[in-house]
Structure formats: structure tokens, C-alpha cells
Design an enzyme around this catalytic site. Structure first.
Site, PDB file in Angstrom:
ATOM      1  N   ASP A   1      27.721  38.646  33.889  1.00 53.99           N
ATOM      2  CA  ASP A   1      28.715  37.660  34.377  1.00 53.99           C
ATOM      3  C   ASP A   1      28.145  36.255  34.626  1.00 53.99           C
ATOM      4  OD1 ASP A   1      30.156  40.004  34.355  1.00 53.99           O
ATOM      5  OD2 ASP A   1      30.728  39.965  36.466  1.00 53.99           O
TER       6      ASP A   1
ATOM      7  N   ASP B   1      33.218  38.874  33.035  1.00 51.25           N
ATOM      8  CA  ASP B   1      34.344  39.208  33.897  1.00 51.25           C
ATOM      9  C   ASP B   1      35.582  38.553  33.281  1.00 51.25           C
ATOM     10  OD1 ASP B   1      34.800  40.740  36.231  1.00 51.25           O
ATOM     11  OD2 ASP B   1      34.973  38.948  37.485  1.00 51.25           O
TER      12      ASP B   1
ATOM     13  N   HIS C   1      39.658  38.788  33.660  1.00 48.64           N
ATOM     14  CA  HIS C   1      40.821  39.383  34.321  1.00 48.64           C
ATOM     15  C   HIS C   1      42.143  38.784  33.849  1.00 48.64           C
ATOM     16  CE1 HIS C   1      38.064  41.183  37.135  1.00 48.64           C
ATOM     17  NE2 HIS C   1      37.730  40.053  37.723  1.00 48.64           N
TER      18      HIS C   1
ATOM     19  N   HIS D   1      45.553  39.907  38.447  1.00 50.87           N
ATOM     20  CA  HIS D   1      44.638  41.025  38.714  1.00 50.87           C
ATOM     21  C   HIS D   1      44.703  41.478  40.177  1.00 50.87           C
ATOM     22  CE1 HIS D   1      40.617  43.103  38.829  1.00 50.87           C
ATOM     23  NE2 HIS D   1      41.163  43.607  37.740  1.00 50.87           N
TER      24      HIS D   1
ATOM     25  N   HIS E   1      39.606  34.280  39.928  1.00 52.76           N
ATOM     26  CA  HIS E   1      38.394  33.876  39.205  1.00 52.76           C
ATOM     27  C   HIS E   1      38.382  34.542  37.839  1.00 52.76           C
ATOM     28  CE1 HIS E   1      37.377  37.811  40.884  1.00 52.76           C
ATOM     29  NE2 HIS E   1      36.553  37.936  39.856  1.00 52.76           N
TER      30      HIS E   1
ATOM     31  N   LYS F   1      34.911  42.984  31.051  1.00 58.64           N
ATOM     32  CA  LYS F   1      35.234  43.990  32.069  1.00 58.64           C
ATOM     33  C   LYS F   1      36.252  43.426  33.055  1.00 58.64           C
ATOM     34  CE  LYS F   1      31.112  42.970  34.843  1.00 58.64           C
ATOM     35  NZ  LYS F   1      31.779  42.551  36.088  1.00 58.64           N
TER      36      LYS F   1
ATOM     37  N   CYS G   1      28.087  42.731  41.293  1.00 61.10           N
ATOM     38  CA  CYS G   1      28.120  43.242  39.917  1.00 61.10           C
ATOM     39  C   CYS G   1      26.740  43.617  39.392  1.00 61.10           C
ATOM     40  CB  CYS G   1      28.800  42.232  39.000  1.00 61.10           C
ATOM     41  SG  CYS G   1      30.562  42.034  39.399  1.00 61.10           S
TER      42      CYS G   1
HETATM   43 ZN   LIG Z   1      36.052  39.745  38.977  1.00 65.55          ZN
END
Ligand SMILES: [Zn+2]
Length: 208
Positions: free
Chosen positions: A14, A54, A56, A60, A89, A114, A163
Site C-alpha cells: 500500500d 488498497d 475501495h 466501503h 481513503h 485489496k 496492513c
Molecule cells: Zn483501506
């Protein structure tokens, strides 16, 4: 010529603008690790490189904005598990969600997105967080690495206390030797550093 044996992979977690100072969910001194990670890639120190992203949907479930009456950094129960709520984010297709533009990602063999399902968060590169059925679905990364003969994984990136930590712990559970490149990680919360070191020691993960 790679510095490390062919059965060692680098996993960069990330490294995205939203996790940098000034971004939506900044890590402390997050941009301080960008040159070091860029150098690892440009010098081709690893034959196998994975980058996670990351990624989303805008609605989310990990966003405080989606949970009525809740504020960022509060914790709720989501699918009967504690879930920290975050500022919005890494929304798909926004500038904050790209892989960091100061890194030449050409050597990356795999870019794994992800957190793409609305209802489940995903800290780890290997497994999503708990879903509605109580399980943590695998992302497939363990199989991808195993099939390519990888035995050892080196993790770096953001955030140290979420993470990267979760990815390191899951890598151990997936059967890999794991090294945590501490100086190439940064936390969301510096006060978590002690907890992270304890968790890594408990999982027998080397800090290098
Ligand atoms: Zn996230």
C-alpha cells in the site's frame, strides 16, 4: 543480478498517496520510505516483487462516512469483529489510490488490489478481514508465491501497525519465512510501535 536468492520475494504494501502526509489517511513520515523502496526496485534486488494496492469502492464499509453517527478512528463491530473506522481513503480511480508515482513499478511482477468488496476490509495481502460468514477469505497470494517456489517473504510499506503487520503475520501462517523491513515501514500511530514489536516477536518474525 538479484541480491537475494530466487526463493525470496519482496512484498510492498500500500505505498499510495492517501497514506502519505497530506493524504486522506496519513502515516507518520510515510513519504520517508519512498526513496528506499524505489531503490530496492530500481536496483532489482529481488527477482520477485509484489505490490499491493488498497482499492475501495466509494461506499466501503470501513469508512466512518458509511456508518451513521460514527467518526474516523472509532471502533465498531463489523461482522462480529472489531473494525476501526477510517476516513475515506484509496477510493478506486482517484489520485490518492494510485501506486506512488515516485517509484518506478516496472519490476513488480504482481499488483494485487485489496479491499475491493464493499462489505469487507482487507488489511493483509494474504487474507481479507473477517467477512459476513466469519471467515477471512484468502486473496490467492500465498498460492501464487508458493507455485513460484518462494520460501521467504520480505514485507515493507504502509502502514506498519495495520496492513504490513497483518500481512507479515498471515505470511507466517501461510508457510513462509518472513522478515519485516522495519525502516521501510511507517505507522498510522507511533504509539503502536511497541505492540507491533511484541506481535512480531510472538510470531517469530525477524525485524531487519
Ligand atoms: Zn483501506
Amino acid at each position: 543480478m538479484s541480491k537475494f536468492p530466487a526463493d525470496v520475494a519482496l512484498v510492498v504494501i500500500d505505498l499510495q498517496p492517501d497514506f502519505m502526509p497530506g493524504g486522506a489517511l496519513p502515516c507518520v513520515d510515510g513519504d520517508g520510505i519512498v526513496p528506499g523502496i524505489a531503490a530496492l526496485l530500481s536496483q532489482r534486488q529481488y527477482r520477485t516483487v509484489v505490490a499491493t494496492q488498497d482499492w475501495h469502492p466509494a461506499d466501503h464499509a470501513s469508512y466512518a462516512s458509511q456508518q451513521p453517527g460514527q467518526l474516523p478512528f472509532e471502533t465498531i463491530l463489523l461482522h462480529a469483529q472489531p473494525q476501526t473506522l477510517w476516513p475515506d481513503h484509496c477510493v478506486q480511480d482517484t489520485p490518492g489510490a494510485v501506486l506512488h508515482p515516485a517509484v518506478d513499478w516496472t519490476p513488480a511482477d504482481l499488483i494485487l488490489r485489496k479491499g475491493t468488496r464493499r462489505e469487507v476490509d482487507s488489511y493483509s495481502a494474504f487474507r481479507e478481514n473477517h467477512g459476513p460468514d466469519g471467515n477471512r477469505p484468502p486473496t490467492g497470494l500465498a498460492g501464487w508465491l508458493h507455485e513460484r517456489g518462494i520460501r521467504e517473504v520480505h514485507v515493507c510499506g504502509l502502514a506498519r501497525d495495520y496492513c504490513v503487520l497483518w500481512s507479515a503475520q498471515d505470511a507466517v501462517k501461510s508457510g513462509f519465512r518472513v522478515k519485516f523491513l522495519w525502516d521501510l515501514t511507517r505507522p498510522v500511530t507511533e504509539a503502536n510501535d511497541g505492540m507491533v514489536r511484541e506481535a512480531l516477536a510472538k510470531a517469530k518474525i525477524a525485524i531487519v
